[in-house]
Structure formats: structure tokens, C-alpha cells
Design an enzyme around this catalytic site. Structure first.
Site, PDB file in Angstrom:
ATOM      1  N   HIS A  16      65.019  -8.472  32.857  1.00 55.22           N
ATOM      2  CA  HIS A  16      63.576  -8.308  33.088  1.00 55.22           C
ATOM      3  C   HIS A  16      62.786  -9.170  32.091  1.00 55.22           C
ATOM      4  CE1 HIS A  16      64.813  -4.038  34.503  1.00 55.22           C
ATOM      5  NE2 HIS A  16      64.538  -4.732  35.582  1.00 55.22           N
ATOM      6  N   LYS A  40      65.127   5.235  44.290  1.00 60.91           N
ATOM      7  CA  LYS A  40      65.981   5.423  43.117  1.00 60.91           C
ATOM      8  C   LYS A  40      65.426   6.550  42.271  1.00 60.91           C
ATOM      9  CE  LYS A  40      66.446   0.394  42.543  1.00 60.91           C
ATOM     10  NZ  LYS A  40      66.036  -0.691  41.631  1.00 60.91           N
TER      11      LYS A  40
HETATM   12  P1  ADP Z   1      62.820  -1.864  41.419  1.00 57.61           P
HETATM   13  O1  ADP Z   1      63.320  -0.469  41.340  1.00 57.61           O
HETATM   14  O2  ADP Z   1      61.380  -1.988  41.780  1.00 57.61           O
HETATM   15  O3  ADP Z   1      63.684  -2.815  42.171  1.00 57.61           O
HETATM   16  P2  ADP Z   1      63.855  -2.850  38.920  1.00 57.61           P
HETATM   17  O4  ADP Z   1      63.407  -2.362  37.600  1.00 57.61           O
HETATM   18  O5  ADP Z   1      65.251  -2.557  39.322  1.00 57.61           O
HETATM   19  O6  ADP Z   1      62.783  -2.280  39.909  1.00 57.61           O
HETATM   20  O7  ADP Z   1      63.595  -4.390  39.041  1.00 57.61           O
HETATM   21  C1  ADP Z   1      62.311  -4.937  38.980  1.00 57.61           C
HETATM   22  C2  ADP Z   1      62.387  -6.368  39.440  1.00 57.61           C
HETATM   23  O8  ADP Z   1      63.154  -7.097  38.492  1.00 57.61           O
HETATM   24  C3  ADP Z   1      63.088  -6.567  40.790  1.00 57.61           C
HETATM   25  O9  ADP Z   1      62.459  -7.643  41.455  1.00 57.61           O
HETATM   26  C4  ADP Z   1      64.496  -6.943  40.412  1.00 57.61           C
HETATM   27  O10 ADP Z   1      65.088  -7.771  41.400  1.00 57.61           O
HETATM   28  C5  ADP Z   1      64.245  -7.722  39.136  1.00 57.61           C
HETATM   29  N1  ADP Z   1      65.394  -7.688  38.233  1.00 57.61           N
HETATM   30  C6  ADP Z   1      66.128  -6.651  37.838  1.00 57.61           C
HETATM   31  N2  ADP Z   1      67.122  -7.031  37.007  1.00 57.61           N
HETATM   32  C7  ADP Z   1      66.999  -8.369  36.885  1.00 57.61           C
HETATM   33  C8  ADP Z   1      67.741  -9.379  36.204  1.00 57.61           C
HETATM   34  N3  ADP Z   1      68.848  -9.109  35.512  1.00 57.61           N
HETATM   35  N4  ADP Z   1      67.316 -10.639  36.307  1.00 57.61           N
HETATM   36  C9  ADP Z   1      66.221 -10.924  37.051  1.00 57.61           C
HETATM   37  N5  ADP Z   1      65.496 -10.061  37.744  1.00 57.61           N
HETATM   38  C10 ADP Z   1      65.880  -8.791  37.663  1.00 57.61           C
END
Ligand code: ADP
Length: 159
Positions: A16, A40
Site C-alpha cells: 500500500h 471482507k
Molecule cells: P480492499 O479491501 O478495498 O480491496 P485492500 O486494503 O485490500 O482494500 O487494498 C486496497 C487497494 O490496494 C486495492 O486496490 C488493492 O488491490 C491494493 N493493494 C493491496 N495490496 C497491494 C500491494 N501489495 N501492492 C499494490 N497494491 C496493493
């Protein structure tokens, strides 16, 4: 131009943060919007996720945090922001992200979703996997900042 980066960030990872850094170099202001994904169940409370993200972004002057419940397009309309940033790690992200981007566009045609790819070393990282590794006593220091690692340890010690 302002951009919103929404997610559940349960917890924030270096993946992130890599995306936030890239976005902060392109947009004048990036608002990281912490919310609940109905698909989730979050392990950390919304307040805790916000607190962790606040610490994580403290070195980026043009990044701020907000929270939301409900539809992200309503948030965007209220704040008059037209850009949503989402991360794409692997093909596996594509289907869901594609559906969401086009659904949001149908509901609010002025919104543009911009996909960004993290550094390849983070392209396999997910909050879900990190929680699994931490719950089994694994070392997650390469994947999350130290204050997130502490919080994961505290969570599992309490269980
Ligand atoms: P959500 O539950 O809304 O998908 P996440 O916290 O899992 O939220 O992810 C937020 C955003 O960050 C999403 O677009 C996800 O694809 C992206 N994301 C999550 N992990 C990574 C990573 N390792 N690298 C790049 N983007 C990521």
C-alpha cells in the site's frame, strides 16, 4: 488534481505504501480513505486502521487520511474528487477491480479509476497473507512497518 486511494488497509502494508508514494508523486493531493469492504471481515477496527495509516503516511506532506462507510462514489461526489486509485498486483486482482471500476463509472460517469502497479517485490503482498503468517508466529518485518508488526503481535498474543 486530487486523488482518492480507498481500501480496507487491514493492516497497511509496504505494498500500500509503495502505491501511496507513487501516487503522491503524480497528484497534488492524495486522500487515503479507510473503509470497510463488505466482502471482507476486518481484523483491526476502523479506528486502529486509521491510526496505523496516519503513522505510515507521516513523511508524505501531500497525503492525508479520511474514513468512509458506504459507497466510494458517494464519498467522491461529496468531496468533488474524480480520480480513484487502485492497485493491481496480479491477474487475480483484475476481475474484481475491472467490475468495480466499470460499475462505479456507470453510477458516476465522471469518475476515472487509475490502476497502479507496485514495485515487483511487493506484487505478491496482501494484508490477508500477512495476517496468516503473523498468526502462525512468522516474521512479517519485510512486509509491514515496525508499528504494524507490533500491532499484529499484540493481536495474536491476546488470542
Ligand atoms: P480492499 O479491501 O478495498 O480491496 P485492500 O486494503 O485490500 O482494500 O487494498 C486496497 C487497494 O490496494 C486495492 O486496490 C488493492 O488491490 C491494493 N493493494 C493491496 N495490496 C497491494 C500491494 N501489495 N501492492 C499494490 N497494491 C496493493
Amino acid at each position: 488534481m486530487k486523488a482518492v486511494y480507498p481500501g480496507s488497509f487491514d493492516p497497511p502494508t509496504y505494498g500500500h505504501l509503495d502505491l501511496i508514494k507513487r501516487a503522491s508523486q503524480i497528484f497534488e493531493q492524495v486522500i487515503v480513505v479507510v473503509g470497510d469492504n463488505p466482502q471482507k471481515k476486518s481484523v483491526f477496527s476502523l479506528e486502529k486502521r486509521i491510526e496505523l495509516m496516519k503513522v505510515a503516511i507521516k513523511d508524505f506532506p501531500n497525503v492525508c487520511i479520511d474514513k468512509f462507510t458506504g459507497l466510494i462514489i458517494d464519498y467522491l461526489k461529496n468531496k468533488n474528487v474524480k480520480i480513484v486509485i487502485r492497485g493491481l498486483r496480479a491477474i487475480s486482482d483484475f476481475e474484481y477491480e475491472f467490475q468495480m471500476a466499470l460499475t462505479n463509472r456507470k453510477m458516476h460517469p465522471k469518475i476515472e479509476t487509475i490502476f497502479m502497479m507496485p514495485d515487483e517485490s511487493y506484487s505478491y503482498l496482501s494484508s490477508k497473507l500477512i495476517k496468516e503468517v503473523a498468526s502462525l508466529g512468522g516474521d512479517v518485518s519485510q512486509f509491514v512497518p515496525p508499528f504494524v508488526e507490533e500491532e499484529l503481535k499484540r493481536l495474536h498474543a491476546a488470542r
